[in-house]
Scaffold this motif. Structure first.
Motif, mmCIF file in Angstrom:
data_model
loop_
_atom_site.group_PDB
_atom_site.id
_atom_site.type_symbol
_atom_site.label_atom_id
_atom_site.label_comp_id
_atom_site.label_asym_id
_atom_site.label_seq_id
_atom_site.Cartn_x
_atom_site.Cartn_y
_atom_site.Cartn_z
ATOM 1 N N GLY A 1 0.787 -1.228 0.000
ATOM 2 C CA GLY A 1 0.000 0.000 0.000
ATOM 3 C C GLY A 1 0.814 1.270 0.000
ATOM 4 N N ASN A 2 2.087 1.199 -0.386
ATOM 5 C CA ASN A 2 2.879 2.414 -0.456
ATOM 6 C C ASN A 2 3.125 2.853 -1.899
ATOM 7 O OD1 ASN A 2 3.872 3.633 2.177
ATOM 8 N ND2 ASN A 2 4.034 1.437 2.556
ATOM 9 N N GLY A 3 2.242 2.423 -2.791
ATOM 10 C CA GLY A 3 2.314 2.902 -4.169
ATOM 11 C C GLY A 3 2.889 1.900 -5.156
ATOM 12 N N GLN A 4 3.299 0.711 -4.650
ATOM 13 C CA GLN A 4 3.908 -0.264 -5.566
ATOM 14 C C GLN A 4 2.912 -0.738 -6.612
ATOM 15 O OE1 GLN A 4 3.625 -0.547 -2.185
ATOM 16 N NE2 GLN A 4 5.275 -1.813 -1.356
ATOM 17 N N THR A 5 1.688 -1.040 -6.172
ATOM 18 C CA THR A 5 0.669 -1.519 -7.094
ATOM 19 C C THR A 5 0.448 -0.506 -8.208
ATOM 20 O OG1 THR A 5 -0.388 -2.523 -5.198
ATOM 21 C CG2 THR A 5 -1.677 -2.398 -7.205
ATOM 22 N N GLU A 6 0.276 0.748 -7.809
ATOM 23 C CA GLU A 6 -0.013 1.789 -8.790
ATOM 24 C C GLU A 6 1.179 1.998 -9.716
ATOM 25 O OE1 GLU A 6 -0.584 1.967 -5.584
ATOM 26 O OE2 GLU A 6 -2.746 2.306 -5.363
ATOM 27 N N LEU A 7 2.387 1.854 -9.169
ATOM 28 C CA LEU A 7 3.581 2.022 -10.004
ATOM 29 C C LEU A 7 3.606 0.983 -11.118
ATOM 30 C CD1 LEU A 7 6.384 3.249 -10.616
ATOM 31 C CD2 LEU A 7 7.335 1.696 -8.924
ATOM 32 N N THR A 8 3.402 -0.287 -10.748
ATOM 33 C CA THR A 8 3.446 -1.324 -11.788
ATOM 34 C C THR A 8 2.295 -1.140 -12.770
ATOM 35 O OG1 THR A 8 2.225 -2.794 -10.323
ATOM 36 C CG2 THR A 8 4.594 -3.066 -10.389
ATOM 37 N N GLU A 9 1.143 -0.735 -12.265
ATOM 38 C CA GLU A 9 0.020 -0.519 -13.182
ATOM 39 C C GLU A 9 0.303 0.645 -14.126
ATOM 40 O OE1 GLU A 9 -3.609 -2.299 -10.441
ATOM 41 O OE2 GLU A 9 -3.457 -0.138 -10.729
ATOM 42 N N ALA A 10 1.016 1.658 -13.622
ATOM 43 C CA ALA A 10 1.356 2.797 -14.476
ATOM 44 C C ALA A 10 2.309 2.353 -15.586
ATOM 45 C CB ALA A 10 1.974 3.913 -13.648
ATOM 46 N N ILE A 11 3.243 1.472 -15.245
ATOM 47 C CA ILE A 11 4.177 0.976 -16.269
ATOM 48 C C ILE A 11 3.402 0.288 -17.383
ATOM 49 C CG2 ILE A 11 6.014 -0.690 -16.739
ATOM 50 C CD1 ILE A 11 7.055 -0.152 -13.886
ATOM 51 N N LEU A 12 2.376 -0.470 -16.989
ATOM 52 C CA LEU A 12 1.621 -1.234 -17.976
ATOM 53 C C LEU A 12 0.582 -0.385 -18.703
ATOM 54 C CD1 LEU A 12 1.947 -4.239 -18.622
ATOM 55 C CD2 LEU A 12 -0.289 -4.576 -17.578
ATOM 56 N N ALA B 1 17.263 -9.660 -5.372
ATOM 57 C CA ALA B 1 17.630 -8.343 -5.890
ATOM 58 C C ALA B 1 19.107 -8.206 -6.195
ATOM 59 C CB ALA B 1 17.220 -7.275 -4.897
ATOM 60 N N ASP B 2 19.393 -7.493 -7.296
ATOM 61 C CA ASP B 2 20.733 -6.979 -7.534
ATOM 62 C C ASP B 2 20.829 -5.571 -6.957
ATOM 63 O OD1 ASP B 2 21.630 -9.268 -8.953
ATOM 64 O OD2 ASP B 2 20.393 -8.612 -10.638
ATOM 65 N N ARG B 3 19.721 -4.840 -7.100
ATOM 66 C CA ARG B 3 19.604 -3.555 -6.418
ATOM 67 C C ARG B 3 18.206 -3.487 -5.819
ATOM 68 N NH1 ARG B 3 20.214 1.400 -9.530
ATOM 69 N NH2 ARG B 3 19.302 0.240 -11.274
ATOM 70 N N ILE B 4 18.054 -2.678 -4.787
ATOM 71 C CA ILE B 4 16.763 -2.603 -4.101
ATOM 72 C C ILE B 4 16.309 -1.151 -4.032
ATOM 73 C CG2 ILE B 4 15.522 -3.037 -1.945
ATOM 74 C CD1 ILE B 4 17.701 -5.145 -1.307
ATOM 75 N N ALA B 5 15.094 -0.898 -4.508
ATOM 76 C CA ALA B 5 14.479 0.418 -4.326
ATOM 77 C C ALA B 5 13.400 0.253 -3.267
ATOM 78 C CB ALA B 5 13.868 0.911 -5.629
ATOM 79 N N VAL B 6 13.408 1.122 -2.255
ATOM 80 C CA VAL B 6 12.420 1.006 -1.192
ATOM 81 C C VAL B 6 11.379 2.102 -1.362
ATOM 82 C CG1 VAL B 6 12.013 0.964 1.276
ATOM 83 C CG2 VAL B 6 14.155 0.078 0.355
ATOM 84 N N MET B 7 10.113 1.686 -1.398
ATOM 85 C CA MET B 7 9.040 2.671 -1.555
ATOM 86 C C MET B 7 8.355 2.936 -0.235
ATOM 87 S SD MET B 7 7.000 2.172 -5.118
ATOM 88 C CE MET B 7 6.274 3.801 -5.106
ATOM 89 N N TYR B 8 8.026 4.198 -0.021
ATOM 90 C CA TYR B 8 7.300 4.583 1.185
ATOM 91 C C TYR B 8 6.378 5.737 0.837
ATOM 92 C CZ TYR B 8 6.378 6.337 5.849
ATOM 93 O OH TYR B 8 5.757 6.777 7.001
#
Lengths: 503, 428
Positions: free
Chosen positions: A291-302, A466-473
């Motif tokens: 619930g920190n925007g990950q769902t919306e981020l992936t949906e925006a990509i698509l 992960a090779d790199r990690i982005a943390v969303m908040y």
């Protein structure tokens, strides 16, 4: 209060969800119920809580046989439950949620909100919860909502508390706090049942561990047992807990997101000024609490989010403003987080599900007609390649287990020519065997030189892949850090702390 | 990690940052209406004087009628309307991105004033009569909307309001004619509408039939049944269709207030029941155990179930209660305003009441105000028909429905229904 379950059996049609399960929980004891997803833990607890009626067996409290017709009876007897999916009314205040069902009233049914507030404050103070009784529940962070659930149980004088997968939605810090709360409750003499599949937590708080597999108790384990021992008891065979992957060999920047913002229907920013790049042949994991925007981020990509601003480019081609069809044609593979809702059509066969995103043109459609033979050959091939356990390609997707459903989704998405692979919560609710399979496939995609984005709320998964990690908040990216960043640093970042997380 | 770190995540509510969204909807609508006002002022001017009568002959305190010069007044108000529209533009362009509600309200009142002045050049607008008519048309809408609010707050969509109103009116007419007792007739109306509710509740809650479909079918069924009995029984035996009406009980003191007194307090007991019912539903929903449980069942039935509330029983009886409330509105037709039953006499009021529920965002007070607005629009059309307006009467007949569509589609925007509204609760 002492809780005893004797020979509980619960059947759903031909499926035996609980097979003669015995369990004893003493007061002042944390008893862990360890098992994989689908092992029957939640069913057992729903029987205990009166939500299901057992087909056989009995429930005893302090050696007295109980008959629960519904959750009301279970609560009256002193059983409280902190549900995995919170049983809170989102638009109510904390006080209203806590009083619901056993309201104190003045006069003819008029709510005594003052008394309810006082009760919330009293319990909240006793355990140092810091919960405002007048806050609206849906506006609270998930960790606080969980405390409301605990207050709700305690306000009914629960002597036996059941925690059903309580840590699934928490940050690591919140998890630690929850463990402390559980110990505090134990000191106060409460009997606690802690249901989980996370080995780390079990070893940290459990006094006793009962392992369940396929609806049966397979044995007790000591809290001193190693992770590997616990895992093999839980799964029934030796398992690899960490997947082996070669170091990444990243190429050029292939996927670039810059200043991406998404606005939801309530005019609120759910993603705000997010920028990152993914190189070819690397896995970027996006961590964060649900619930920190990950769902919306992936949906925006698509291309599924209508109110998106900023820029997303794949190999130099702009994706923002394009239709989902065009984004797919640009070579984006997408595993949605809810496979039953967005990943599959349950009433379609495996074969039909495998061609869902290829309903335009060849090879499966010619002049508007389905090419069933081609489809059957293709489906049969994928069935074998992805080890999908089903009677055949005509089995309905809805009848498959979670792991096999996810394999169907993966098979569909990975069998196109990909230039970007996005997997959202790829192993949520899967058994250990399927998790291994899914992880291996994701690493294979990476090794084939595809940029990969994995969104996960499970820190274990993030760290493993992960090779790199982005943390969303709260809609933004707190920081992008190397894949070997310590868990406690990630945990702080997941709670929005930027200090000490310089990348 | 046995020590607990101090909580980094604040337990305070999450406040999401709001995106600045410029909504041009309001300025555009206001602009169009300002243009209409300008047309009335300059292109199709009406000259003469317009009279607004403020008192009826029976009022204790007589107010002198308000007489205004038609053309000047329309021009002045039209200019004000243009300014208000520009104000809305300024709010959107330079201010918070959204025109505040009060601008729309002031605009609507001014526009109405200009329009009435223009229409009634050299004629007379009876203000008290208009208000009385508004209330008369609003009463069934408000009872219907209250019933809708109760039922939908509990998670059952009540499309059958129309049928409940009609069956309530029918039951009141028959029982009122037989017994000669308006009170018994009123109870009969409540019971009759409740019977419709029972069917709705049984099919939608017990047998999980789609609530909208059951509601629509019930409306058709009630129209069919009542029309059949009306033409076969009531027309041949008119003594079965002559209920004793409720007498008008003016409330001493209050009914002497100028303009509003006669409108609000020179009414029958049904209207007084309505005032109490609006308050009771509001108080009940938000301040009592009944309301808390009802709302919980409509928002998150599973949560209600896990605290020992019987979801389906709660829903069933509240749908029944909703029916009883709507039934009072039905009785208003046959025991007050009309005085006898007529074929399909509710004429779509139930659907307008449904719109009032949504326009009022499932809140009893707001739904009541919405009911008054829709009642006013319906009444305006008939008043204008009587005084003779230059606007074709077919257009005027559309007025209440146009207002409804504008209100629900244009002004409400995204409103949030109870989360479980329309979904049956199935225990696994």
């Amino acid at each position: 209060m002492k809780l005893e379950l004797r020979g509980i059996t619960k059947r759903f049609g031909a499926l035996v969800a609980n097979d003669h399960i015995d369990l004893t929980v003493e007061p002042g004891e944390i008893h862990c119920l360890l098992g994989e997803n689908g092992a029957g833990k939640s069913t057992l607890m729903n029987v205990l809580y009166g939500l299901y009626q057992a087909d056989e067996g009995e429930i005893l409290l302090d050696d007295e046989v109980q008959h629960f017709a519904g959750p009301g009876d279970a609560m009256k007897s002193g059983i409280g439950m902190v549900h995995q999916h919170f049983m809170l009314v989102p638009v109510f205040t904390v006080a209203e949620n806590v009083m619901l069902g056993h309201e104190q009233t003045r006069g003819p049914g008029v709510l005594d909100l003052a008394a309810a507030r006082a009760r919330v404050r009293e319990i909240s103070d006793r355990f140092g919860f810091d919960v405002d009784p007048d806050a609206i529940v849906e506006e609270l962070p998930v960790g606080v909502q969980q405390r409301v659930e605990i207050i709700k149980a305690l306000s009914r004088d629960a002597q036996v508390l059941v925690f059903d997968e309580p840590t699934a939605v928490l940050t690591p810090q919140e998890t630690d706090e929850l463990m402390a709360i559980m110990r505090q409750l134990k000191e106060a003499g409460t009997a606690i049942v802690f249901i989980t599949h996370k080995l780390r937590e079990v070893r940290e708080v459990a006094d006793r561990i009962t392992v369940i597999r396929l609806g049966k108790v397979v044995g007790e384990a000591s809290p001193q047992a190693t992770n590997t021992e616990l895992a093999s008891m839980m799964v029934g065979r030796a398992v690899e807990l960490t997947i082996s992957k070669a170091p990444a060999d990243p190429g050029a920047d292939a996927f670039v997101v810059s200043e991406l913002s998404v606005v939801d229907p309530r005019d609120q920013y759910v993603v705000k000024d997010v920028s990152f790049t993914v190189r070819a042949g690397e896995i970027l994991a996006i961590a964060g609490v649900q619930g920190n925007g990950q769902t919306e981020l992936t949906e925006a990509i698509l291309g599924l989010q209508p109110r998106t601003s900023g820029s997303i480019t794949l190999d130099g081609v702009e994706l923002v403003g394009k239709s989902v069809r065009r984004v797919l044609d640009a070579g984006v593979g997408f595993v949605p987080e809810d496979r039953q809702e967005d990943g599959l059509v349950a009433e379609f066969t495996i074969a039909e599900n495998l061609m869902l995103d290829r309903s335009v043109g060849e090879p499966f459609v010619k002049v508007g007609t389905l090419q069933l033979r081609e489809l059957a050959d293709f489906a049969q091939e994928k069935l074998e390649e992805f080890d999908i356990r089903a009677q055949g390609i005509d089995t309905h997707a809805g009848r498959l287990s979670g792991g096999n459903q996810q394999k169907v989704v993966l098979a569909r998405e990975l069998s196109r020519e990909l230039r970007l692979f996005v997997a959202s919560q790829p192993t949520r609710g899967l058994d250990v065997g399927s998790i291994e399979f899914v992880h291996t496939r994701i690493v294979q995609a990476r090794d084939a030189g595809i940029p990969v984005i994995v969104v996960s709320t499970e820190l274990d998964e993030v760290v493993a892949l992960a090779d790199r990690i982005a943390v969303m908040y709260r809609g933004g990216i707190v920081g992008i850090v190397p894949g070997d960043t310590p868990r406690d640093v990630l945990g702080l970042m997941m709670a929005g702390e930027t200090t000490g997380a310089a990348a | 990690m046995t020590t607990t770190a101090p909580a980094p995540a604040a337990s305070a509510p999450i406040v999401h940052e709001k995106a600045l969204v410029r909504s041009w909807k309001t300025p555009i609508i206001l602009g169009v209406f300002a243009l209409v006002a300008l047309l009335m002022a300059f292109v199709f001017p009406n000259s003469g004087e317009t009279t607004f009568t403020l008192s009826t002959t029976v009022d204790a305190i007589q107010l002198a009628p308000l007489v205004v010069p038609t053309q000047i007044t329309v021009i002045v108000v039209a200019v004000l309307l243009v300014l208000a529209a520009l104000g809305a533009v300024a709010f959107v362009r330079f201010g918070p991105g959204r025109a505040p509600l009060w601008i729309s309200v002031v605009f609507a009142v001014l526009f109405l004033f200009a329009f009435l002045t223009w229409v009634a050049a050299d004629k007379n607008i009876p203000v008290p009569g208009m208000l009385v008519g508004t209330l008369a048309l609003s009463v069934p809408l408000i009872f219907g909307a209250l019933g809708g609010v109760i039922s939908e707050r509990g998670g059952v969509v009540n499309i059958a309001i129309e049928g409940q109103l009609l069956f309530g009116a029918f039951s009141a007419a028959i029982i009122g004619s037989i017994t000669g007792q308006p009170v018994i007739a009123l109870i009969a109306a409540m019971v009759g509408a409740m019977l419709v509710s029972f069917v709705l509740a049984a099919f939608s809650i017990k047998y999980l039939v789609d609530q909208v479909i059951v509601g629509v079918v019930l409306n058709v069924l009630v129209v069919g049944l009542t029309s059949f009995f009306y033409s076969k029984v009531l027309t041949s035996d008119p003594s079965l269709n002559s209920p004793v009406k409720f007498p008008i009980w003016p409330i001493p003191g209050l009914s002497e207030i100028p303009i509003l007194g006669p409108v609000l307090f020179r009414q029958t007991v049904i209207v007084y029941i309505m005032y109490i019912a609006v308050f009771l539903v509001w108080f009940g929903l938000f301040k009592t155990r009944w309301g808390l449980r009802l709302r919980a069942v409509g928002e998150h039935p599973q949560a209600a179930d896990t605290v020992g509330i019987n979801v389906n029983r709660t829903r069933f009886w509240n749908v029944a209660l909703a029916g009883a409330v709507v039934g009072i509105g039905g009785a208003y037709y046959t025991l007050d305003v009309v005085g006898q039953f007529g074929k399909e006499m509710t004429n779509g009021a139930g659907f307008i009441a449904l719109a009032a529920v949504i326009f009022g965002r499932w809140d009893p007070i707001r739904a009541t105000l919405a009911g008054l607005l829709f009642g006013f629009a319906t009444n305006l059309q008939s008043v204008l028909g009587i005084i003779g307006s230059p606007v074709p009467s077919d257009f005027m007949l559309m007025l209440p429905y146009v207002v409804t569509i504008f209100a629900v589609a244009g002004l409400v925007g995204v409103s949030r229904a109870p989360a479980a509204d329309g979904t049956p609760y199935i225990k696994s």
